[in-house]
Design an enzyme around this catalytic site. Structure first.
Site, PDB file in Angstrom:
ATOM      1  CE  LYS A  32       3.221  30.324  83.735  1.00  0.00           C
ATOM      2  NZ  LYS A  32       3.743  30.454  85.127  1.00  0.00           N
TER       3      LYS A  32
ATOM      4  CE1 TYR B 250       7.779  33.391  83.374  1.00  0.00           C
ATOM      5  CE2 TYR B 250       8.140  31.449  82.018  1.00  0.00           C
ATOM      6  CZ  TYR B 250       7.301  32.249  82.774  1.00  0.00           C
ATOM      7  OH  TYR B 250       5.972  31.896  82.929  1.00  0.00           O
TER       8      TYR B 250
ATOM      9  CG  ASN C 194       2.016  29.660  88.294  1.00  0.00           C
ATOM     10  OD1 ASN C 194       2.275  29.363  87.134  1.00  0.00           O
ATOM     11  ND2 ASN C 194       2.576  30.679  88.922  1.00  0.00           N
TER      12      ASN C 194
ATOM     13  CG  HIS D   2       2.997  34.999  81.724  1.00  0.00           C
ATOM     14  ND1 HIS D   2       3.972  35.489  82.562  1.00  0.00           N
ATOM     15  CD2 HIS D   2       2.829  35.946  80.753  1.00  0.00           C
ATOM     16  CE1 HIS D   2       4.386  36.658  82.120  1.00  0.00           C
ATOM     17  NE2 HIS D   2       3.702  36.964  81.019  1.00  0.00           N
TER      18      HIS D   2
ATOM     19  CD  GLU E  49       5.441  39.333  79.405  1.00  0.00           C
ATOM     20  OE1 GLU E  49       4.187  39.396  79.418  1.00  0.00           O
ATOM     21  OE2 GLU E  49       6.121  39.243  80.438  1.00  0.00           O
TER      22      GLU E  49
HETATM   23  P1  DAT Z   1       4.164  35.608  87.888  1.00  0.00           P
HETATM   24  O1  DAT Z   1       4.003  34.414  86.978  1.00  0.00           O
HETATM   25  O2  DAT Z   1       3.051  35.685  88.886  1.00  0.00           O
HETATM   26  O3  DAT Z   1       4.378  36.888  87.150  1.00  0.00           O
HETATM   27  P2  DAT Z   1       7.003  35.669  88.490  1.00  0.00           P
HETATM   28  O4  DAT Z   1       7.159  36.523  87.280  1.00  0.00           O
HETATM   29  O5  DAT Z   1       7.625  36.140  89.758  1.00  0.00           O
HETATM   30  O6  DAT Z   1       5.462  35.370  88.784  1.00  0.00           O
HETATM   31  O7  DAT Z   1       7.593  34.220  88.189  1.00  0.00           O
HETATM   32  C1  DAT Z   1       7.373  33.603  86.947  1.00  0.00           C
HETATM   33  C2  DAT Z   1       7.058  32.156  87.171  1.00  0.00           C
HETATM   34  O8  DAT Z   1       8.163  31.523  87.800  1.00  0.00           O
HETATM   35  C3  DAT Z   1       5.892  31.905  88.113  1.00  0.00           C
HETATM   36  O9  DAT Z   1       4.651  31.982  87.466  1.00  0.00           O
HETATM   37  C4  DAT Z   1       6.186  30.529  88.607  1.00  0.00           C
HETATM   38  C5  DAT Z   1       7.687  30.524  88.670  1.00  0.00           C
HETATM   39  N1  DAT Z   1       8.149  30.836  90.034  1.00  0.00           N
HETATM   40  C6  DAT Z   1       8.142  32.043  90.640  1.00  0.00           C
HETATM   41  N2  DAT Z   1       8.592  31.962  91.891  1.00  0.00           N
HETATM   42  C7  DAT Z   1       8.902  30.659  92.073  1.00  0.00           C
HETATM   43  C8  DAT Z   1       9.424  29.915  93.162  1.00  0.00           C
HETATM   44  N3  DAT Z   1       9.743  30.490  94.320  1.00  0.00           N
HETATM   45  N4  DAT Z   1       9.611  28.593  92.991  1.00  0.00           N
HETATM   46  C9  DAT Z   1       9.303  27.978  91.845  1.00  0.00           C
HETATM   47  N5  DAT Z   1       8.813  28.627  90.769  1.00  0.00           N
HETATM   48  C10 DAT Z   1       8.616  29.936  90.889  1.00  0.00           C
HETATM   49 MG    MG Z   2       5.939  37.619  86.011  1.00  0.00          MG
END
Ligand code: DAT
Ligand code: MG
Length: 219
Positions: free
Chosen positions: A76, A116, A180, A183, A194
């Site tokens: 990212k 997303y 974070n 991805h 994707e």
């Molecule tokens: P991942 O990236 O581990 O697959 P995800 O698909 O649930 O996690 O979410 C996608 C991204 O969205 C994640 O990397 C960071 C952001 N995100 C997820 N939960 C969040 C939250 N509670 N607050 C802020 N950003 C969040």
């Molecule tokens: Mg995810």
């Protein structure tokens, strides 16, 4: 004879997937492959059992559960800006995964939203799209190999870096869920979507890493 056969077969393997499944009628081909790989590594004798050929790839994400399985990984904007792209790529390379595609992309809103889309109802979605489309590029990657989707998730670590294992990528480099770093596809279905969203088929390379027999063989 083995060398000639290896070269001939390597060309064919470039369009095929790999599996540990035993295929006795492929024995000549597999021996040729193993000897060639050992010679290329400077070994005097075949030290690993050869990797066996499997079915041709059936989707853009390979075939689930085989050596052709593929995952979409994205570094990212914060990972790019922090100049840790090489370190992250090294982790996948060192694990033995094959780099199938890599490019920088400055994503459009449309692309980020679609990537997303499953999170569209979540309160953080607009901020997430904003962050991914900040203008700093992302690095889009496709990795291939045994169990790469599940292992990729383990290597990346939990979504919230405060809960990521310390040795994981997020656990090493991040402390905020909103920054974070990386991805990785969470399922074969996600990987298929994707990879297809970020790449076209012509951008995906087919080649045989020379070390693969040493990495993927079983005894
Ligand atoms: P991942 O990236 O581990 O697959 P995800 O698909 O649930 O996690 O979410 C996608 C991204 O969205 C994640 O990397 C960071 C952001 N995100 C997820 N939960 C969040 C939250 N509670 N607050 C802020 N950003 C969040
Ligand atoms: Mg995810």
């Amino acid at each position: 004879m083995f060398a000639r056969s290896f070269i001939r077969q390597t060309g064919r393997q470039a369009t095929r997937a790999f599996s540990t499944a035993r295929a006795s009628n492929n024995s000549l081909r597999n021996v040729a492959f193993g000897v060639g790989a050992a010679a290329a590594l400077g070994a005097t004798a075949l030290a690993t059992k050869p990797v066996h050929l499997d079915a041709p790839q059936s989707t853009i994400a390979g075939t689930e559960g085989t050596f052709s399985e593929r995952s979409f990984v994205m570094i990212k904007p914060d990972g790019v800006s922090r100049q840790i792209v090489g370190k992250i790529i090294s982790r996948f390379e060192e694990r033995g995964y094959k780099l199938v595609a890599v490019k920088t992309v400055t994503p459009s809103k449309e692309l980020a939203k679609e990537h997303y889309i499953d999170l569209a109802a979540r309160p953080f979605y607009p901020g997430l799209v904003e962050y991914i489309t900040s203008g700093t590029p992302v690095v889009a990657l496709v990795w291939e190999g045994k169990d790469v989707i599940r292992q990729g998730r383990r290597m990346v670590g939990a979504t919230n870096p405060l809960q990521s294992d310390p040795g994981s990528i997020r656990g090493t480099y991040a402390v905020s869920v909103g920054r974070n770093i990386i991805h990785a596809s969470d399922s074969f279905e996600s990987a298929t979507k994707e990879i297809g969203l970020w790449f076209n088929e012509k951008e995906l390379s087919n080649y045989q890493p020379i070390a693969w027999p040493w990495i993927f063989s079983d005894n």
